[in-house]
Scaffold this motif. Structure first.
Motif, PDB file in Angstrom:
ATOM      1  N   ILE A 140      -7.159   0.794  10.711  1.00  0.00           N
ATOM      2  CA  ILE A 140      -7.538  -0.510  11.260  1.00  0.00           C
ATOM      3  C   ILE A 140      -7.454  -1.592  10.183  1.00  0.00           C
ATOM      4  CG2 ILE A 140      -9.466  -1.814  12.262  1.00  0.00           C
ATOM      5  CD1 ILE A 140     -10.244   0.877  13.664  1.00  0.00           C
ATOM      6  N   TYR A 141      -6.869  -2.711  10.557  1.00  0.00           N
ATOM      7  CA  TYR A 141      -6.680  -3.849   9.655  1.00  0.00           C
ATOM      8  C   TYR A 141      -7.147  -5.123  10.354  1.00  0.00           C
ATOM      9  CZ  TYR A 141      -3.597  -1.009   6.698  1.00  0.00           C
ATOM     10  OH  TYR A 141      -3.096  -0.046   5.863  1.00  0.00           O
ATOM     11  N   ILE A 177      -9.374  -2.070   6.831  1.00  0.00           N
ATOM     12  CA  ILE A 177     -10.782  -1.791   7.138  1.00  0.00           C
ATOM     13  C   ILE A 177     -11.071  -0.285   7.110  1.00  0.00           C
ATOM     14  CG2 ILE A 177     -12.667  -2.193   8.788  1.00  0.00           C
ATOM     15  CD1 ILE A 177     -11.507  -4.767   7.687  1.00  0.00           C
ATOM     16  N   THR A 178     -10.172   0.546   7.648  1.00  0.00           N
ATOM     17  CA  THR A 178     -10.398   1.991   7.561  1.00  0.00           C
ATOM     18  C   THR A 178      -9.291   2.631   6.730  1.00  0.00           C
ATOM     19  OG1 THR A 178      -9.127   2.576   9.549  1.00  0.00           O
ATOM     20  CG2 THR A 178     -11.470   2.081   9.862  1.00  0.00           C
ATOM     21  N   SER A 225      -7.201   9.806   7.244  1.00  0.00           N
ATOM     22  CA  SER A 225      -5.961  10.457   7.665  1.00  0.00           C
ATOM     23  C   SER A 225      -5.899  10.685   9.181  1.00  0.00           C
ATOM     24  CB  SER A 225      -5.818  11.790   6.934  1.00  0.00           C
ATOM     25  OG  SER A 225      -6.934  12.591   7.247  1.00  0.00           O
ATOM     26  N   SER A 226      -6.971  10.365   9.885  1.00  0.00           N
ATOM     27  CA  SER A 226      -6.962  10.535  11.345  1.00  0.00           C
ATOM     28  C   SER A 226      -6.437   9.265  12.014  1.00  0.00           C
ATOM     29  CB  SER A 226      -8.382  10.789  11.827  1.00  0.00           C
ATOM     30  OG  SER A 226      -9.125   9.604  11.652  1.00  0.00           O
ATOM     31  N   ILE A 227      -6.367   9.309  13.346  1.00  0.00           N
ATOM     32  CA  ILE A 227      -6.024   8.104  14.110  1.00  0.00           C
ATOM     33  C   ILE A 227      -7.273   7.242  14.250  1.00  0.00           C
ATOM     34  CG2 ILE A 227      -5.447   7.266  16.425  1.00  0.00           C
ATOM     35  CD1 ILE A 227      -3.564   9.705  16.695  1.00  0.00           C
ATOM     36  N   ASP A 228      -7.186   5.990  13.779  1.00  0.00           N
ATOM     37  CA  ASP A 228      -8.251   5.007  13.995  1.00  0.00           C
ATOM     38  C   ASP A 228      -7.647   3.869  14.801  1.00  0.00           C
ATOM     39  OD1 ASP A 228      -9.934   6.528  12.430  1.00  0.00           O
ATOM     40  OD2 ASP A 228      -9.581   5.362  10.613  1.00  0.00           O
ATOM     41  N   THR A 229      -8.181   3.630  15.993  1.00  0.00           N
ATOM     42  CA  THR A 229      -7.586   2.570  16.813  1.00  0.00           C
ATOM     43  C   THR A 229      -8.611   1.954  17.764  1.00  0.00           C
ATOM     44  OG1 THR A 229      -5.671   1.987  18.183  1.00  0.00           O
ATOM     45  CG2 THR A 229      -6.717   4.100  18.665  1.00  0.00           C
TER      46      THR A 229
END
Lengths: 445, 164
Positions: A277-278, A290-291, A294-298
């Motif tokens: 996340i940006y 922001i994050t 290695s996982s999906i952050d969305t």
């Protein structure tokens, strides 16, 4: 799970002020909606014609829009006009309260309008029939072509007076209009008034567009487009039609949303199989990460005070909801229930997070407190997701898809709304199939 | 009716039952074959598959919510790597896809992760990353539009596409 609905009417007469108050309790929903009479607005005979507006029918048309708005809330029951006992102009001066009470109305809306010198002058009054008193009155002037908005603004004022909450009728919904077979969908950005009127298409359908979202402070929109086969987040000014790509990222950006002050866009950036996340500041163009996981952050969504971000991550293995500080620190998982969770969206009131839940092949839209407690599932279906809040935090709009048969037959996508009480589920009428709705703030604010 | 006649009737009945049994088992086999196109929930059939060259399938399939490569997927990707080594001027795009049973945004990320899993594997077989671009379509481009476990398994895929 659903709370039963009822209406509480207070008919208080205060000793020294002597005014009365009908109040609609919207926190509990409603099985017994308030009977309200909306008299057609009286059209002043001195009115002049204006473009293609049918002046004689204008008073009727405005009252019909108000009635439809009220009906859609589930909180009001607009009464049939053929039972009305007084002419609009006379009722507007002074209703015969006992006659209106006879038809079981508890509140009455009256008004009049005049078009002169290319200006539309409208005034309306709301009457408490039980206490025989005027509750509120307002007059305003605008350009005649705004007449539908006039109806929505009047609806908002009356809703506010009767519920004590801000209205949500003078608003728009941006969404993705869909057409064509399921495996060759054509998707266009589209915008309409909250009641489905004034549909406009903002893109031609040449490229895939997804997830439009309103800026809460103005008429800008952020969305994702596959323009030139480069999936990127874009910024669109609906007034001017200008659009630009957001940030210079070397890969896919998606899942955009505005910060509550409208100055930043928060989104996911995917690279090398990892999504983080940006944010990008729209004034300084500064990009912040922001994050870093290695996982999906969305699916990030800011709290209305801008201090926290709710997001979706599979760092625990499967999709769950998390909350962190807006600088990315203090990440906390908030969902531990059965099933998996997506699309957290922070309520504009700040107290709840709406989400999509998937469990045993069924999809749910629900709300929970911001620490994950008090989960309430509002609606269950074959497939539905992507809730978006009404600006007053009382209603959610989302999209629902049907099961497709051989070659995609029987497939459809439609917009639906539901009160956060779990009551009053409604399909929004759209000419085409529709998905990814986003509700604007009040336009007149 | 003498004893002999009774016996033949019995054996005839037995034979009939056997035939019925055999038919049942055979028909069970044929349906099993169909659902045999899915292993776990990864598609193993060839129905939607196209070919980059003879014997080089263009796509691999994934389990629900997963981006790990199966043994069969790795075999397919090794064939693609061999093909790409032979065709040094050829560049490819790997498209990552998800099925319709997930939220749109998560599926975009998942498609990207799947496409990259395929890309990484090709790179370990000596194909330069510069030759392989990646794009995720999430759930936006199903190859089979039906809502069924079989079509979902066909849609959870990465597809290697020639770009020149």
């Amino acid at each position: 799970m659903r709370i039963f609905f009822y209406i509480i009417l207070f008919n208080l007469i205060l000793i020294n002020r002597s005014y009365s108050l009908i109040e609609v309790d919207i926190t509990r929903g409603n099985l017994d909606p308030l009977p309200i009479a909306v008299s057609p607005l009286h059209v002043d005979i001195k009115s002049e014609g204006y473009k293609d507006i049918k002046i004689k029918e204008l008073g009727d048309n405005i009252s019909k829009i108000i009635e439809r708005n009220f009906k859609s809330t589930g909180l009001f029951n607009p009464l049939k006009k053929d039972a009305f006992v007084q002419k609009p102009d006379i009722a507007h001066l002074k209703p015969r309260f006992e006659d209106w009470r006879l038809i079981k109305a508890q509140a009455l809306v009256t008004g009049k309008l005049l078009i002169k010198n290319e200006k539309l002058k409208v005034e309306f009054r709301l009457w408490d029939l039980t206490a025989s008193k005027e509750m509120t009155a307002l007059a305003f002037t605008t350009t005649p072509s705004n007449w539908r908005r006039v109806a929505h603004i009047i609806s908002d004022k009356i809703y506010e007076r009767l519920t004590g909450e801000e209205g949500y009728f003078d608003t728009r919904i941006i969404f993705v209009a869909e057409s064509g077979p399921k495996n060759q969908r054509v998707k266009k950005l589209a915008i309409m008034d909250q009641d489905g009127a004034n549909v406009k298409y903002l893109t031609l359908g040449n490229e895939l567009v997804l997830t439009p979202r309103f800026n809460p402070t103005n008429q800008m929109v952020t969305y994702m487009s596959y323009f030139r086969n480069m999936p990127r987040v874009y910024l669109l000014d609906i007034e001017t039609g200008t659009q630009e790509v957001v940030g210079n990222f070397p890969g896919m950006t998606f899942a955009p949303r505005f910060s509550p002050d409208g100055k930043k866009i928060i989104m996911s950036f995917a690279k090398d199989g990892n999504s983080d996340i940006y944010t990008m500041n729209l004034e300084t163009r500064v990009v912040e990460r922001i994050t870093d996981h290695s996982s999906i952050d969305t699916s990030p969504s800011f709290s209305p005070d801008g201090k926290y971000i709710a997001f979706n991550s599979d760092r625990s293995g499967l999709q769950q909801l998390y909350v962190m500080r807006s600088d990315g620190s203090n990440v906390k998982r908030i969902t531990f229930g059965k099933g998996i969770y997506g699309t957290p969206v922070w309520s504009p009131r700040g107290d709840l997070i709406a989400f999509t839940k998937m469990h045993k092949g069924r999809f749910y839209i629900g709300v929970m407190r911001t620490d994950g407690s008090g989960e309430r599932l509002l609606t269950e279906n074959y497939y539905q997701e992507a809730p978006s809040w009404s600006p007053n935090g009382r209603v959610l709009v989302f999209y629902r898809e049907t099961k497709a048969g051989e070659k995609g037959k029987g497939f459809s996508a439609k917009l639906w709304s539901i009160d956060i009480t779990g009551y009053n589920e409604r399909k929004l009428s759209t000419k085409t199939d529709a998905s990814d709705p986003s509700w604007s703030s009040l336009l007149s604010k | 009716m003498n004893l002999g006649e009774k016996m033949t009737l019995k054996t005839n009945l037995k034979n009939l039952l056997l035939v019925i049994f055999a038919t049942l088992i055979l028909s069970a086999c044929s349906t099993a074959k169909k659902s045999g196109d899915i292993d776990g929930d990864v598609y193993t059939g060839k129905e939607t598959v196209e070919y980059l060259a003879s014997g080089v399938p263009d796509r691999v399939f994934f389990a629900t919510n997963k981006s790990s490569l199966t043994t069969a997927s790795r075999a397919t990707l090794r064939k693609q790597a061999t093909f790409l080594r032979k065709n040094k001027n050829l560049n490819v795009t790997i498209e990552g896809h998800a099925d319709e049973r997930g939220t749109r945004e998560y599926n975009l990320a998942l498609g990207e992760r799947r496409a990259n899993a395929a890309r990484d594997y090709l790179m370990t077989y000596g194909i330069s990353g510069k030759r392989i671009s990646v794009i995720s379509y999430g759930k936006e481009k199903p190859v089979n539009p039906k809502s069924s476990p079989l079509s979902w398994s066909q849609n959870r895929r990465s597809v290697t596409v020639k770009v020149n």
